[in-house]
Design a protein around this motif. Structure first.
Motif, PDB file in Angstrom:
ATOM      1  N   HIS A 114       0.830  -1.211   0.000  1.00 37.16           N
ATOM      2  CA  HIS A 114       0.000   0.000   0.000  1.00 37.16           C
ATOM      3  C   HIS A 114       0.863   1.260   0.000  1.00 37.16           C
ATOM      4  O   HIS A 114       0.507   2.258  -0.638  1.00 37.16           O
ATOM      5  CB  HIS A 114      -0.965  -0.018   1.181  1.00 37.16           C
ATOM      6  N   SER A 115       1.995   1.224   0.678  1.00 33.34           N
ATOM      7  CA  SER A 115       2.910   2.368   0.629  1.00 33.34           C
ATOM      8  C   SER A 115       3.511   2.519  -0.764  1.00 33.34           C
ATOM      9  O   SER A 115       3.656   3.639  -1.261  1.00 33.34           O
ATOM     10  CB  SER A 115       4.024   2.191   1.670  1.00 33.34           C
ATOM     11  N   LEU A 116       3.835   1.395  -1.404  1.00 40.53           N
ATOM     12  CA  LEU A 116       4.351   1.455  -2.768  1.00 40.53           C
ATOM     13  C   LEU A 116       3.304   2.017  -3.721  1.00 40.53           C
ATOM     14  O   LEU A 116       3.614   2.871  -4.564  1.00 40.53           O
ATOM     15  CB  LEU A 116       4.781   0.056  -3.227  1.00 40.53           C
ATOM     16  N   ALA A 117       2.061   1.571  -3.590  1.00 39.12           N
ATOM     17  CA  ALA A 117       0.987   2.092  -4.443  1.00 39.12           C
ATOM     18  C   ALA A 117       0.826   3.595  -4.238  1.00 39.12           C
ATOM     19  O   ALA A 117       0.654   4.352  -5.205  1.00 39.12           O
ATOM     20  CB  ALA A 117      -0.322   1.368  -4.154  1.00 39.12           C
ATOM     21  N   HIS A 118       0.877   4.034  -2.986  1.00 48.69           N
ATOM     22  CA  HIS A 118       0.753   5.464  -2.682  1.00 48.69           C
ATOM     23  C   HIS A 118       1.907   6.246  -3.314  1.00 48.69           C
ATOM     24  O   HIS A 118       1.703   7.319  -3.895  1.00 48.69           O
ATOM     25  CB  HIS A 118       0.736   5.651  -1.169  1.00 48.69           C
ATOM     26  N   TRP A 119       3.111   5.707  -3.236  1.00 48.78           N
ATOM     27  CA  TRP A 119       4.278   6.371  -3.828  1.00 48.78           C
ATOM     28  C   TRP A 119       4.146   6.430  -5.349  1.00 48.78           C
ATOM     29  O   TRP A 119       4.410   7.469  -5.968  1.00 48.78           O
ATOM     30  CB  TRP A 119       5.550   5.610  -3.441  1.00 48.78           C
ATOM     31  N   LEU A 120       3.738   5.334  -5.965  1.00 48.00           N
ATOM     32  CA  LEU A 120       3.604   5.298  -7.415  1.00 48.00           C
ATOM     33  C   LEU A 120       2.525   6.271  -7.905  1.00 48.00           C
ATOM     34  O   LEU A 120       2.705   6.938  -8.936  1.00 48.00           O
ATOM     35  CB  LEU A 120       3.267   3.880  -7.881  1.00 48.00           C
ATOM     36  N   GLU A 121       1.408   6.349  -7.180  1.00 46.87           N
ATOM     37  CA  GLU A 121       0.320   7.236  -7.599  1.00 46.87           C
ATOM     38  C   GLU A 121       0.758   8.704  -7.591  1.00 46.87           C
ATOM     39  O   GLU A 121       0.223   9.513  -8.344  1.00 46.87           O
ATOM     40  CB  GLU A 121      -0.896   7.057  -6.678  1.00 46.87           C
ATOM     41  N   GLY A 122       1.729   9.032  -6.761  1.00 49.86           N
ATOM     42  CA  GLY A 122       2.149  10.425  -6.659  1.00 49.86           C
ATOM     43  C   GLY A 122       3.442  10.754  -7.355  1.00 49.86           C
ATOM     44  O   GLY A 122       3.902  11.911  -7.305  1.00 49.86           O
ATOM     45  N   CYS A 123       4.040   9.774  -8.050  1.00 52.63           N
ATOM     46  CA  CYS A 123       5.369  10.010  -8.612  1.00 52.63           C
ATOM     47  C   CYS A 123       5.341  10.693  -9.977  1.00 52.63           C
ATOM     48  O   CYS A 123       6.341  11.260 -10.412  1.00 52.63           O
ATOM     49  CB  CYS A 123       6.134   8.695  -8.707  1.00 52.63           C
ATOM     50  N   GLY A 124       4.208  10.619 -10.676  1.00 50.18           N
ATOM     51  CA  GLY A 124       4.110  11.285 -11.974  1.00 50.18           C
ATOM     52  C   GLY A 124       4.878  10.614 -13.095  1.00 50.18           C
ATOM     53  O   GLY A 124       5.259  11.278 -14.069  1.00 50.18           O
ATOM     54  N   ALA A 125       5.121   9.312 -13.012  1.00 50.65           N
ATOM     55  CA  ALA A 125       5.880   8.606 -14.046  1.00 50.65           C
ATOM     56  C   ALA A 125       5.100   8.541 -15.354  1.00 50.65           C
ATOM     57  O   ALA A 125       3.906   8.222 -15.359  1.00 50.65           O
ATOM     58  CB  ALA A 125       6.222   7.199 -13.576  1.00 50.65           C
ATOM     59  N   GLU A 126       5.765   8.831 -16.444  1.00 51.88           N
ATOM     60  CA  GLU A 126       5.122   8.768 -17.758  1.00 51.88           C
ATOM     61  C   GLU A 126       4.711   7.329 -18.068  1.00 51.88           C
ATOM     62  O   GLU A 126       5.482   6.391 -17.879  1.00 51.88           O
ATOM     63  CB  GLU A 126       6.063   9.280 -18.840  1.00 51.88           C
ATOM     64  N   GLY A 127       3.496   7.150 -18.549  1.00 52.38           N
ATOM     65  CA  GLY A 127       3.021   5.838 -18.950  1.00 52.38           C
ATOM     66  C   GLY A 127       2.412   5.018 -17.836  1.00 52.38           C
ATOM     67  O   GLY A 127       1.825   3.969 -18.094  1.00 52.38           O
ATOM     68  N   LEU A 128       2.530   5.475 -16.589  1.00 55.42           N
ATOM     69  CA  LEU A 128       1.959   4.737 -15.467  1.00 55.42           C
ATOM     70  C   LEU A 128       0.475   5.061 -15.347  1.00 55.42           C
ATOM     71  O   LEU A 128       0.091   6.211 -15.155  1.00 55.42           O
ATOM     72  CB  LEU A 128       2.686   5.105 -14.171  1.00 55.42           C
ATOM     73  N   HIS A 129      -0.372   4.037 -15.475  1.00 57.83           N
ATOM     74  CA  HIS A 129      -1.825   4.236 -15.398  1.00 57.83           C
ATOM     75  C   HIS A 129      -2.348   4.218 -13.970  1.00 57.83           C
ATOM     76  O   HIS A 129      -3.271   4.945 -13.631  1.00 57.83           O
ATOM     77  CB  HIS A 129      -2.549   3.164 -16.213  1.00 57.83           C
ATOM     78  N   GLY A 130      -1.785   3.362 -13.136  1.00 57.49           N
ATOM     79  CA  GLY A 130      -2.281   3.264 -11.774  1.00 57.49           C
ATOM     80  C   GLY A 130      -1.678   2.081 -11.046  1.00 57.49           C
ATOM     81  O   GLY A 130      -1.004   1.228 -11.646  1.00 57.49           O
ATOM     82  N   ALA A 131      -1.910   2.038  -9.734  1.00 51.04           N
ATOM     83  CA  ALA A 131      -1.415   0.951  -8.897  1.00 51.04           C
ATOM     84  C   ALA A 131      -2.560   0.491  -7.993  1.00 51.04           C
ATOM     85  O   ALA A 131      -3.144   1.292  -7.272  1.00 51.04           O
ATOM     86  CB  ALA A 131      -0.225   1.409  -8.067  1.00 51.04           C
TER      87      ALA A 131
END
Length: 260
Positions: free
Chosen positions: A36-53
């Protein structure tokens, strides 16, 4: 809750547009916090091409656009995120608290006696165990953002119904295996229904559709069948009090009354 160190993980490709990251430590709570911490980090990182976690109990599905980023690149980015969690001890979002009135048994909980018989308990004991703890929402499931939680402290896992129901009402409070859930919407179901809350959980005009998120804390409170209608039109909302401080009647004066 906060994460002091990320669990060891495995990363698997899931088709050509997703990765499944699985936490594999022996500590289930640490695994849950990691994904859940990883998902939270990924959702806020702004990586190009990332749809969601999308996190669950011990894994997170990382969805991406393969035309913009490769699985190899996304894998490297996930590893970066895990490293950042291990360094910073990523803090989870502060939990909110929900107090849920429930009518147990009868037409509202048709499987209460079946569950009690299987557990070797009285129906009062089943209700006592179900209302006697607080529940952390581990993830959102189907249908419509169902709050998936660890179950009550029953002696044994609860078997699913041999013949699933074609229709389970919204607000049904159910158990199966070592899990507990509330049904936000009418849907088929094979879990044992032991009660029903009069609160409306799903609101299609609200964003998000349900008022809770993973990490929030929930507690069930028994009410009488004759009080069910007192909550007509009311929606489930966070409480201003933590579960230990909640008293019968806190949701609506005079509405929450224990059975004699």
């Amino acid at each position: 809750m906060s994460l002091s160190v990320a669990s060891p993980t495995e990363i698997h490709e899931s088709g050509d547009s997703a990765l499944r990251v699985v936490a594999i430590s022996a500590d289930s709570e640490e695994n849950w916090l990691t994904v859940h911490s990883l998902a939270h980090w990924l959702e806020g990182c702004g990586a190009e091409g990332l749809h969601g976690a999308v996190p669950t109990y011990d894994s997170v599905l990382v969805e991406f656009d393969p035309l913009l980023v490769s699985a190899r690149q996304m894998r490297a980015f996930v590893k970066l995120g895990l490293t950042e969690l291990g360094r910073a001890g990523e803090a989870s979002v502060a939990p909110r608290y929900f107090d849920v009135p429930v009518v147990y048994g009868g037409e509202y909980g048709p499987d209460l006696e079946k569950v009690a018989s299987h557990q070797g308990l009285s129906t009062d004991d089943v209700i006592r165990l179900h209302t006697g703890k607080t529940y952390t929402i581990r993830c959102l499931g189907a249908p419509a953002g169902s709050p998936m939680m660890d179950g009550p402290d029953f002696p044994k896992p609860v078997p699913r119904l041999k013949d699933p129901r074609l229709s389970v009402p919204a607000g049904a409070v159910s158990v199966a295996g070592r899990q507990a859930v509330i049904a936000p919407a009418v849907a088929p179901g094979g879990w044992c229904v032991i009660g029903q809350t009069p609160f409306s959980v799903l609101n299609i005009r609200r964003e998000p559709l349900v008022p809770y998120r993973p990490g929030d804390i929930l507690r069930f409170r028994q009410i009488r069948a004759e009080d069910f209608g007192d909550f007509d039109g009311m929606e489930l909302q966070p409480s201003t009090l933590q579960p230990g401080a909640l008293q019968p009647g806190a949701l609506q004066p005079g509405a929450l009354k224990a059975r004699p």
